[in-house]
Scaffold this active site. Structure first.
Site, PDB file in Angstrom:
ATOM      1  N   ASN A 157       0.877  -1.170   0.000  1.00  0.00           N
ATOM      2  CA  ASN A 157       0.000   0.000   0.000  1.00  0.00           C
ATOM      3  C   ASN A 157       0.917   1.224   0.000  1.00  0.00           C
ATOM      4  OD1 ASN A 157      -1.880   1.982   0.439  1.00  0.00           O
ATOM      5  ND2 ASN A 157      -2.659   1.156   2.364  1.00  0.00           N
ATOM      6  N   ARG A 197      -2.654  -2.135  -3.376  1.00  0.00           N
ATOM      7  CA  ARG A 197      -3.817  -1.268  -3.263  1.00  0.00           C
ATOM      8  C   ARG A 197      -3.673  -0.163  -4.304  1.00  0.00           C
ATOM      9  NH1 ARG A 197      -5.941   1.526   2.148  1.00  0.00           N
ATOM     10  NH2 ARG A 197      -7.961   2.106   1.326  1.00  0.00           N
ATOM     11  N   HIS A 253     -12.864   3.566  -0.447  1.00  0.00           N
ATOM     12  CA  HIS A 253     -12.829   2.640   0.698  1.00  0.00           C
ATOM     13  C   HIS A 253     -13.488   1.301   0.345  1.00  0.00           C
ATOM     14  CE1 HIS A 253     -12.564   6.342   3.539  1.00  0.00           C
ATOM     15  NE2 HIS A 253     -11.371   5.785   3.432  1.00  0.00           N
ATOM     16  N   HIS A 295     -17.270   3.747   7.693  1.00  0.00           N
ATOM     17  CA  HIS A 295     -15.806   3.597   7.772  1.00  0.00           C
ATOM     18  C   HIS A 295     -15.280   4.935   8.300  1.00  0.00           C
ATOM     19  CE1 HIS A 295     -11.754   2.249   6.172  1.00  0.00           C
ATOM     20  NE2 HIS A 295     -11.570   3.549   6.379  1.00  0.00           N
ATOM     21  N   GLY A 312     -12.301   6.658   9.791  1.00  0.00           N
ATOM     22  CA  GLY A 312     -10.870   6.711  10.104  1.00  0.00           C
ATOM     23  C   GLY A 312     -10.370   8.114   9.805  1.00  0.00           C
ATOM     24  N   GLY A 347      -9.495   9.081   6.915  1.00  0.00           N
ATOM     25  CA  GLY A 347     -10.440   9.250   5.811  1.00  0.00           C
ATOM     26  C   GLY A 347     -11.738   8.614   6.293  1.00  0.00           C
ATOM     27  N   ARG A 353      -9.913  16.688   5.596  1.00  0.00           N
ATOM     28  CA  ARG A 353     -10.730  17.016   4.412  1.00  0.00           C
ATOM     29  C   ARG A 353     -12.129  17.447   4.866  1.00  0.00           C
ATOM     30  NH1 ARG A 353      -9.879  11.242   1.760  1.00  0.00           N
ATOM     31  NH2 ARG A 353      -8.293  10.844   3.318  1.00  0.00           N
ATOM     32  N   ASP A 405      -6.678  14.458  14.908  1.00  0.00           N
ATOM     33  CA  ASP A 405      -6.716  13.153  15.568  1.00  0.00           C
ATOM     34  C   ASP A 405      -7.867  13.113  16.576  1.00  0.00           C
ATOM     35  OD1 ASP A 405      -6.179  11.023  17.459  1.00  0.00           O
ATOM     36  OD2 ASP A 405      -4.198  10.892  16.534  1.00  0.00           O
ATOM     37  N   MET A 406      -8.784  12.178  16.376  1.00  0.00           N
ATOM     38  CA  MET A 406      -9.971  12.120  17.226  1.00  0.00           C
ATOM     39  C   MET A 406      -9.621  11.936  18.698  1.00  0.00           C
ATOM     40  SD  MET A 406     -13.143  12.472  17.356  1.00  0.00           S
ATOM     41  CE  MET A 406     -13.951  12.351  15.761  1.00  0.00           C
ATOM     42  N   ARG A 407      -8.542  11.217  19.000  1.00  0.00           N
ATOM     43  CA  ARG A 407      -8.165  11.034  20.419  1.00  0.00           C
ATOM     44  C   ARG A 407      -7.843  12.374  21.065  1.00  0.00           C
ATOM     45  NH1 ARG A 407      -4.297   6.274  18.612  1.00  0.00           N
ATOM     46  NH2 ARG A 407      -4.158   7.801  16.967  1.00  0.00           N
ATOM     47  N   GLU A 446     -13.859   1.672  15.228  1.00  0.00           N
ATOM     48  CA  GLU A 446     -13.500   0.468  16.005  1.00  0.00           C
ATOM     49  C   GLU A 446     -13.099   0.796  17.432  1.00  0.00           C
ATOM     50  OE1 GLU A 446     -10.392  -1.551  13.780  1.00  0.00           O
ATOM     51  OE2 GLU A 446     -11.540  -1.277  11.946  1.00  0.00           O
ATOM     52  N   ASN A 447     -12.577   2.028  17.643  1.00  0.00           N
ATOM     53  CA  ASN A 447     -11.947   2.315  18.947  1.00  0.00           C
ATOM     54  C   ASN A 447     -12.627   3.359  19.810  1.00  0.00           C
ATOM     55  OD1 ASN A 447      -9.557   0.603  18.613  1.00  0.00           O
ATOM     56  ND2 ASN A 447      -9.119   1.976  16.911  1.00  0.00           N
ATOM     57  N   GLU A 487      -8.280  -4.366   5.121  1.00  0.00           N
ATOM     58  CA  GLU A 487      -8.146  -4.187   3.668  1.00  0.00           C
ATOM     59  C   GLU A 487      -6.991  -5.018   3.112  1.00  0.00           C
ATOM     60  OE1 GLU A 487      -8.288  -0.336   5.189  1.00  0.00           O
ATOM     61  OE2 GLU A 487      -9.264   0.495   3.432  1.00  0.00           O
TER      62      GLU A 487
HETATM   63  P1  AMP Z   1      -7.468   5.001  10.567  1.00  0.00           P
HETATM   64  O1  AMP Z   1      -7.287   5.978   9.447  1.00  0.00           O
HETATM   65  O2  AMP Z   1      -8.511   3.968  10.285  1.00  0.00           O
HETATM   66  O3  AMP Z   1      -6.190   4.416  11.060  1.00  0.00           O
HETATM   67  O4  AMP Z   1      -8.048   5.839  11.798  1.00  0.00           O
HETATM   68  C1  AMP Z   1      -7.340   6.897  12.357  1.00  0.00           C
HETATM   69  C2  AMP Z   1      -8.278   7.688  13.289  1.00  0.00           C
HETATM   70  O5  AMP Z   1      -8.728   6.808  14.342  1.00  0.00           O
HETATM   71  C3  AMP Z   1      -7.602   8.868  13.980  1.00  0.00           C
HETATM   72  O6  AMP Z   1      -8.481   9.995  13.965  1.00  0.00           O
HETATM   73  C4  AMP Z   1      -7.446   8.386  15.399  1.00  0.00           C
HETATM   74  O7  AMP Z   1      -7.511   9.457  16.296  1.00  0.00           O
HETATM   75  C5  AMP Z   1      -8.676   7.513  15.552  1.00  0.00           C
HETATM   76  N1  AMP Z   1      -8.545   6.621  16.693  1.00  0.00           N
HETATM   77  C6  AMP Z   1      -7.723   5.564  16.859  1.00  0.00           C
HETATM   78  N2  AMP Z   1      -7.862   5.035  18.093  1.00  0.00           N
HETATM   79  C7  AMP Z   1      -8.793   5.796  18.731  1.00  0.00           C
HETATM   80  C8  AMP Z   1      -9.380   5.766  20.030  1.00  0.00           C
HETATM   81  N3  AMP Z   1      -9.049   4.866  20.931  1.00  0.00           N
HETATM   82  N4  AMP Z   1     -10.322   6.705  20.327  1.00  0.00           N
HETATM   83  C9  AMP Z   1     -10.655   7.650  19.428  1.00  0.00           C
HETATM   84  N5  AMP Z   1     -10.159   7.710  18.180  1.00  0.00           N
HETATM   85  C10 AMP Z   1      -9.235   6.807  17.835  1.00  0.00           C
END
Ligand code: AMP
Length: 404
Positions: free
Chosen positions: A8, A92, A180, A207, A209, A211, A240, A282-284, A330-331, A378
């Site tokens: 990828n 990919r 995706h 989905h 993430g 993206g 985006r 970053d969502m965290r 997922e998280n 993927e």
């Molecule tokens: P991905 O592109 O699928 O790897 O997802 C990345 C996104 O997932 C980022 O915004 C991360 O902040 C978010 N993410 C990963 N782990 C967590 C978590 N435990 N809580 C909140 N967001 C998360």
């Protein structure tokens, strides 16, 4: 041990995974690695199945100046140090254009066709094609397979595939492709194993993430996606904006003097959660922040998921199951809880205990729509497609294809 290499490649990194082929065509992930910092601070990192580190090495910038060099580095490491000689490589490739509705074995003709789609995905397609070309040059008899992010959505009806613009542009390729697709295909396949009856009905997959997009799936086939011509449309993402009035783009170009390349940088890198919050993509970090703009960014993200669910449910003419996947899906129990609360009007209810422990089924039995959390994969999807094309090649035995 026969293995398949999955690649990828992006602008600054080449991610790779190695799968061994076990009995009856089952695949087992053996190695996960990446060469990142291409052209800046190159580094090769890899780990085994249980996360055990296998490599972590820095390289001088001139040693890994571009994607083909990074591909060469990863390939040499696998061959010379681990004695791994893959029997095929699965790639990919973000764009299969209007032509490809399934993965394809690569030859020079396929590469030439895929080059035509560079203008449709200028930030991704050239980097996806670079390692393909270098493997073709160095190992011409090693089978390579291109797996497309657009392919799963080629089942869309014409009403979903068109924009309301002059027809000639559609003929040229200006269409609502959706992306995706490898993730959605994996989820559809997994759902048919864990909930076979539901998998035949109307399902929305989110989905979520860096993206983010959503897909409406009916009887295992994509009928609608929140993404369109590019991966900019639909939900707000890390950097985006998601759906945006084209008038905003015109305003920025005419009133702020932004060029096409300024616009490209702005839309791909400066908007979304990052732009709205001014805190992070970053969502965290947003969840941990006390900044009101971080809260607004999360509220907006959840709100837009709600709006888009309504749109996709309309495309499906109802809804029988909802699935969360990817990094946030997922998280983040918090985002899932907020999305399910937002969709309570549809009959979704949350089992808070199951949600907190990231269980597979997180809805309560008194709700009318089951809600699942399904981790996406993927790379496994690419490895499966690669093996399947390899096995179905006329008059060829996988052993003959081994790279030497
Ligand atoms: P991905 O592109 O699928 O790897 O997802 C990345 C996104 O997932 C980022 O915004 C991360 O902040 C978010 N993410 C990963 N782990 C967590 C978590 N435990 N809580 C909140 N967001 C998360």
């Amino acid at each position: 041990m026969d293995t398949i290499l999955v690649v990828n490649a992006g602008s600054s990194s080449v991610k790779f995974q190695v799968f061994s082929i076990e009995g009856e065509g089952r695949l087992r992930r053996q190695i996960k690695g990446q060469v990142d910092g291409i052209g800046s601070r190159p580094r090769l990192r890899a780990s085994g199945t249980s996360g055990d580190p296998m490599a972590d090495r820095a390289y001088p910038i001139e040693a890994v100046a571009d994607v083909p060099a990074a591909m060469g580095l990863a390939g040499n490491w696998l061959r010379e140090e681990l004695r791994i000689h893959p029997i095929a490589v699965g790639h990919r490739v973000v764009h299969g254009g209007p032509d490809y509705e399934r993965p394809v074995l690569i030859d020079h003709g396929v590469v030439a066709r895929l080059e035509r789609f560079i203008s449709l995905a200028p930030l991704h397609q050239p980097h996806n094609l670079a390692p393909i070309r270098s493997v073709l040059a160095n190992f011409p008899s090693l089978p390579q397979v291109a797996c497309f992010d657009t392919a799963f959505h080629r089942t869309h009806a014409a009403v979903a595939d068109h924009y309301a613009i002059p027809h000639q542009l559609h003929a040229e390729g200006v269409r609502r492709y959706g992306f995706h697709g490898l993730s959605y295909e994996y989820i559809a396949k997994t759902l048919s194993q864990i909930a076979p009856d539901l998998a035949k009905q109307r399902v929305i997959v989110a989905h979520l993430g860096s993206g983010a997009s959503m897909c409406a799936i009916k009887n295992g086939r994509s009928v609608e996606s929140t993404m369109g011509f590019t991966a900019l449309d639909g939900l707000p993402m890390g950097t985006r904006p998601g759906q945006i009035d084209p008038g905003v783009v015109l305003y920025l170009m005419t009133e702020k003097g932004m060029s096409a390349s300024d616009m490209q940088n702005f839309l791909y890198r400066d908007c979304g959660l990052k732009g709205l919050s001014g805190v992070s993509n970053d969502m965290r970090e947003l969840e941990a922040s006390k900044d009101p703009k971080a809260k607004l960014a999360i509220d907006h993200f959840v709100y837009r998921i709600g709006l888009n669910t309504g749109m996709l449910a309309a495309a499906l003419q109802g809804l029988d199951a909802f699935v969360f996947t990817a990094g946030i899906g997922e998280n983040s129990a918090t985002i899932r809880a907020r999305v399910v609360a937002q969709l309570g009007w549809l009959g979704m209810t949350l089992d808070q205990t199951e949600n907190a422990r990231h269980a597979r089924l997180i809805s309560r039995s008194d709700g009318s729509i089951p809600v699942y959390v399904v981790p996406t994969d993927e790379e496994l999807m690419i490895a499966q497609h690669t093996l399947s094309l390899l096995m179905n090649r006329p008059s060829s035995h996988p052993q003959q294809a081994r790279a030497s």
